[in-house]
Structure formats: C-alpha cells, structure tokens
Design a protein around this motif. Structure first.
Motif, PDB file in Angstrom:
ATOM      1  N   THR A   1       0.785  -1.070   0.241  1.00 23.70           N
ATOM      2  CA  THR A   1       0.167  -0.141   0.013  1.00 23.70           C
ATOM      3  C   THR A   1       0.749   1.343  -0.036  1.00 23.70           C
ATOM      4  N   ARG A   2       2.001   1.144   0.750  1.00 28.63           N
ATOM      5  CA  ARG A   2       2.919   2.320   0.628  1.00 28.63           C
ATOM      6  C   ARG A   2       3.550   2.389  -0.824  1.00 28.63           C
ATOM      7  N   GLU A   3       3.721   1.399  -1.338  1.00 28.78           N
ATOM      8  CA  GLU A   3       4.216   1.467  -2.995  1.00 28.78           C
ATOM      9  C   GLU A   3       3.132   1.943  -3.737  1.00 28.78           C
TER      10      GLU A   3
ATOM     11  N   GLU B   1      -1.357   2.592 -13.760  1.00 30.51           N
ATOM     12  CA  GLU B   1      -1.296   1.207 -13.702  1.00 30.51           C
ATOM     13  C   GLU B   1      -0.403   0.471 -12.803  1.00 30.51           C
ATOM     14  N   ALA B   2       0.721   1.280 -12.392  1.00 29.20           N
ATOM     15  CA  ALA B   2       1.576   0.801 -11.362  1.00 29.20           C
ATOM     16  C   ALA B   2       0.818   0.853  -9.650  1.00 29.20           C
ATOM     17  N   PHE B   3      -0.167   1.916  -9.749  1.00 26.81           N
ATOM     18  CA  PHE B   3      -0.751   1.913  -8.444  1.00 26.81           C
ATOM     19  C   PHE B   3      -1.883   0.574  -8.700  1.00 26.81           C
ATOM     20  N   TRP B   4      -2.345   0.394  -9.494  1.00 24.81           N
ATOM     21  CA  TRP B   4      -3.416  -0.662  -9.366  1.00 24.81           C
ATOM     22  C   TRP B   4      -2.529  -1.977  -9.295  1.00 24.81           C
ATOM     23  N   ARG B   5      -1.298  -2.123 -10.006  1.00 22.90           N
ATOM     24  CA  ARG B   5      -0.754  -3.173  -9.886  1.00 22.90           C
ATOM     25  C   ARG B   5      -0.394  -3.616  -8.273  1.00 22.90           C
ATOM     26  N   ALA B   6       0.247  -2.534  -7.753  1.00 24.02           N
ATOM     27  CA  ALA B   6       0.447  -2.601  -6.231  1.00 24.02           C
ATOM     28  C   ALA B   6      -0.635  -2.770  -5.275  1.00 24.02           C
TER      29      ALA B   6
ATOM     30  N   ASP C   1      -3.807  -9.330  -2.406  1.00 23.59           N
ATOM     31  CA  ASP C   1      -3.439 -10.782  -2.539  1.00 23.59           C
ATOM     32  C   ASP C   1      -2.890 -11.144  -1.183  1.00 23.59           C
ATOM     33  N   ALA C   2      -1.936 -10.320  -0.673  1.00 27.61           N
ATOM     34  CA  ALA C   2      -1.127 -10.393   0.346  1.00 27.61           C
ATOM     35  C   ALA C   2      -1.941 -10.688   1.741  1.00 27.61           C
ATOM     36  N   PHE C   3      -2.818  -9.492   1.663  1.00 25.47           N
ATOM     37  CA  PHE C   3      -3.560  -9.792   2.803  1.00 25.47           C
ATOM     38  C   PHE C   3      -4.556 -10.805   2.923  1.00 25.47           C
ATOM     39  N   GLY C   4      -5.034 -11.096   1.646  1.00 26.74           N
ATOM     40  CA  GLY C   4      -5.749 -12.294   1.580  1.00 26.74           C
ATOM     41  C   GLY C   4      -5.264 -13.650   2.056  1.00 26.74           C
ATOM     42  N   GLU C   5      -3.951 -13.610   2.373  1.00 28.82           N
ATOM     43  CA  GLU C   5      -3.064 -14.915   2.722  1.00 28.82           C
ATOM     44  C   GLU C   5      -2.810 -14.902   4.331  1.00 28.82           C
TER      45      GLU C   5
END
Length: 224
Positions: A64-66, A77-82, A88-92
């Motif tokens: 989220t900082r990224e 685009e980079a915002f949406w990718r990050a 995805d990470a939080f889902g883990e």
C-alpha cells in the motif's frame, strides 16, 4: 550449535522486520512532504530487506505504501498493480501468522481506507477514479471499529471529497455533515486539516443550498 544458529536467524529476521517498519514510516513522511520518488526507493528497500521474513500483513502494508507512491507520481497502472498485490497478500493472512505488534492495526478496514485515500489523490488528477474511491472508502467505514473516531472522521471527509469530485453535491453535503459530527467527538489536528481542505474545496459550490449549509457547519468547527 544448531540452537544458537536458529536463535541468531530468528534475531536477524526480527531485525529485518523492524528495519522494514522504520523504512515504511520514513516513506510515509516523505510522501506527506511530496517526495514520492524517494519514498518509493525506501519502500523497495523495505520490501527487499524483509522478503524472507515479512508476514502477509506486513507485505500488504508495504504494497500500500508502494501504491501510495505510484499514485503521487500519477502512475495509474502501477498503482493498481501494487494495490492488487496488497489485496492478494492480505488475503493470505490468518490468525496463525507471527505478526509483530506494530502491524496489528493493519486490518481489512485499514487496507480499504488507505486504498480509497489514494484513489482520492488520483481523482484530483482524473475524476473518473472517484467512483472506485467511493467504493473503497464506503467499505472501510463499514468495517471500522465504531470506537475509531479519528479513522471514521478521516474516511468521512475523504468520502465527501470523492462525492464532490464525482459531482454528487447532495451526497457530498450529507457525508460532510456526518464528518463534522464525528470530528466534534475527537481531537485530531489531521482531521481538522482535512475539514479545512473540504471547506476550501466547496467554495465554488457555495450557491448550492446543501453545500452552503455544510460550509456553515465546517466554519463553526474550524473557528471554535
């Protein structure tokens, strides 16, 4: 010897996580100062340094900082990718993770809230981002702890700003009035600064009755 090596390895991993947190905090300060490029470099250092030890929750926070840095740089685009990587990470994440105490604040509400805040930043560049921002901030408000008045107030001000950018003046006025009520129940310099920003942003719409009433409420809080 194996026990000593294991203990040393654990200590190194803990140190890496502390360093990642420090770098993330420094990046946030740089972002507030408008130094997005420097912030992005620090976030990448934090991600590289904690790659083998970061829990899913920590990885999500760093992404989220990224995303924040990318939003500030106008790199949509980079915002949406990050952002997708953060989600995805939080889902883990699960209850069995050995999260350090300093990351426990980062829950689903915080993830939605910070993402909505960044979409507000992007909406100032392109108003088409306001609709997505409204969705994220609305979700954050639904998930927030009712006792987290400061977070509620910040979310509500952001939501009012997003509605203002989307052109929905009635909803902007309604949510803004709720933000004023919440702000009166907490003492926060940051909330006050956001209310002042909202007051300034509504100046060109003061001829609209609901907005005029909101401005009167805002002025009452800001001059008290």
């Amino acid at each position: 010897m194996e026990l000593v090596a294991h203990a040393e390895d654990q200590a190194c991993q803990r140190r890496a996580l502390v360093d990642a947190n420090i770098l993330a905090l420094m990046a946030r300060q740089l972002l507030y100062l408008g130094r997005a490029d420097d912030a992005l470099e620090l976030v990448r250092l934090a991600q590289d340094g904690s790659r083998s030890s970061a829990t899913p929750r920590i990885r999500a926070m760093l992404h989220t900082r990224e995303a924040w840095a990318y939003a500030a740089l106008g790199r949509h685009e980079a915002f949406w990718r990050a952002t997708a990587m953060a989600e995805d990470a939080f889902g883990e994440a699960d209850g069995g993770d050995q999260d350090p105490y300093w990351i426990t604040y980062f829950d689903a509400a915080e993830l939605a809230g910070v993402t909505g805040g960044r979409l507000l930043d992007l909406a100032y560049q392109d108003r088409s981002n306001a609709a997505d921002g409204i969705g994220y901030v609305t979700r954050a408000l639904q998930l927030r702890n009712p006792q987290s008045l400061r977070s509620h107030a910040l979310d509500q001000v952001g939501l009012a700003q997003l509605h203002l950018l989307s052109g929905d003046l009635d909803e902007a006025a309604r949510v803004g009035a709720t933000a004023v009520e919440t702000a009166q129940r907490c003492q926060s310099g940051r909330v006050r600064a956001q209310l002042q920003e909202l007051y300034s942003q509504t100046s060109t719409r003061r001829d609209q009755r609901d907005i005029a009433e909101l401005r009167a409420r805002l002025q009452g809080v800001l001059t008290s």
